[in-house]
Enzyme design. Sequence first.
Site, mmCIF file in Angstrom:
data_model
loop_
_atom_site.group_PDB
_atom_site.id
_atom_site.type_symbol
_atom_site.label_atom_id
_atom_site.label_comp_id
_atom_site.label_asym_id
_atom_site.label_seq_id
_atom_site.Cartn_x
_atom_site.Cartn_y
_atom_site.Cartn_z
ATOM 1 N N ASP A 78 66.247 14.082 130.238
ATOM 2 C CA ASP A 78 65.914 12.972 131.138
ATOM 3 C C ASP A 78 64.888 12.023 130.540
ATOM 4 O OD1 ASP A 78 63.957 15.069 131.425
ATOM 5 O OD2 ASP A 78 63.203 14.048 133.207
ATOM 6 N N GLU A 139 62.411 16.957 133.199
ATOM 7 C CA GLU A 139 61.107 17.267 132.596
ATOM 8 C C GLU A 139 60.057 16.294 133.094
ATOM 9 O OE1 GLU A 139 57.886 17.369 129.449
ATOM 10 O OE2 GLU A 139 59.045 15.670 130.203
ATOM 11 N N GLU A 140 60.474 15.039 133.231
ATOM 12 C CA GLU A 140 59.528 13.971 133.575
ATOM 13 C C GLU A 140 59.134 13.996 135.055
ATOM 14 O OE1 GLU A 140 58.222 12.429 131.238
ATOM 15 O OE2 GLU A 140 59.646 12.062 129.614
ATOM 16 N N ASP A 163 59.386 17.521 121.082
ATOM 17 C CA ASP A 163 58.975 16.606 122.157
ATOM 18 C C ASP A 163 57.601 16.018 121.856
ATOM 19 O OD1 ASP A 163 59.107 15.200 124.503
ATOM 20 O OD2 ASP A 163 58.753 16.902 125.820
ATOM 21 N N HIS A 351 57.060 6.194 127.380
ATOM 22 C CA HIS A 351 56.821 5.823 128.781
ATOM 23 C C HIS A 351 56.401 4.362 128.916
ATOM 24 C CE1 HIS A 351 56.241 10.258 130.265
ATOM 25 N NE2 HIS A 351 57.203 10.136 129.357
HETATM 26 ZN ZN ZN Z 1 59.106 14.129 126.470
#
Ligand code: ZN
Length: 379
Positions: A78, A139-140, A163, A351
Amino acid sequence: MLKPERLSETFRSLAATSSVSRREGALAFDLKQRLQMLGAETVFDGSAAATGSDTGNLIARLRGTCEVPALLLSAHMDTVQPGEGVTVLFNDGVFTSDGRTILGADDKSAIAVMLEALNALNEDRIAHGPIEIVLTTCEEVGLAGAKNLDFSLITAPYGYALDGSDTEGLIVQSPSANRFEISVIGKDAHAGAHPEKGINAIHLAAKAMADLTLGRIDQETTCNIGWIEGGIATNIVPPIVTLRGEARSHDEDKLQAVTDGIMQAFEAAVRGYKGVQNEDGLPRLKTQVHRSYSRTRIPGDHPLVELARRAAANLGRSLRTKISGGGSDANIFFEKGIPLGILGTGMREVHTTREFVRLDDMIRATELLVEIIRQQSEA
Ligand SMILES: [Zn+2]
């Protein structure tokens, strides 16, 4: 041989497939097919019911050419928003979006790296042990995919999450985190006609907030109040205000102390209130504290650290162990007894709509991953 062209094309295609949290289904189906083409068996777990995603976590298993314990590789499918309709640009060796969305290198650069590594293993007939690939959803949004992962499908004792940013770093330590919600409950009243009958919840919350230390508490501890909502209208004494925040620390006692300190500041503000006290015991507080995730601490002599160091050294590189200020799926795996070191893929400014990743960094990450897999089979 690793093929930069193919890696580039894989990444472009994954990044162009939208997969914001809870809508990872299209990407997951594409990945299932790619993994099967590479000879892996795939299965979706039943986590979708709990996470609200349109797919479960994708677990792929590649049979080993030699008998050693399985190695776990994980990444998340995701992305954050704005992540729909990503236009992938590639200039001077750097992938970006067109500036309207994130790119999604977090964490699709990792998935592209894994797929390229599996391609290289197959084509070069590199000896390897069994490989378990776990591609999570959500995950987010609070690590929800990992929290609801069917761990009975996993046999690997340890592995790596891809990650991170730094291709020469291995994250072995990350903090515990609490999140909290505090409602200050006062009493409504007409602000002009009868203000003395009201209890201003916003004013009380502001008094509590003013005494807090937020931001960086010390080298290993942080704290934030990041959201506030309350009040009805300018002519009504506000009866309720709600605040949400979080605290993180690498030290459990400090985390507890910071969390308690915040609650105590609000309790003191409410206790110190002088004015209307009605029979409902107003003003009062409603508080909730939840554990978001618990810290990881992988010792420097753990096999996964030594394996990654040995692989880096074979490539003539150094690999630093690092401490992270954030939690990730690796925290959940650690809790379940499966330590994962976090490797970097070169993703930067994640992000944000400025997110980018260099193809060269993804190539370096792939080389290291292939060497880790090769080394593990010889252990
Ligand atoms: Zn990540």
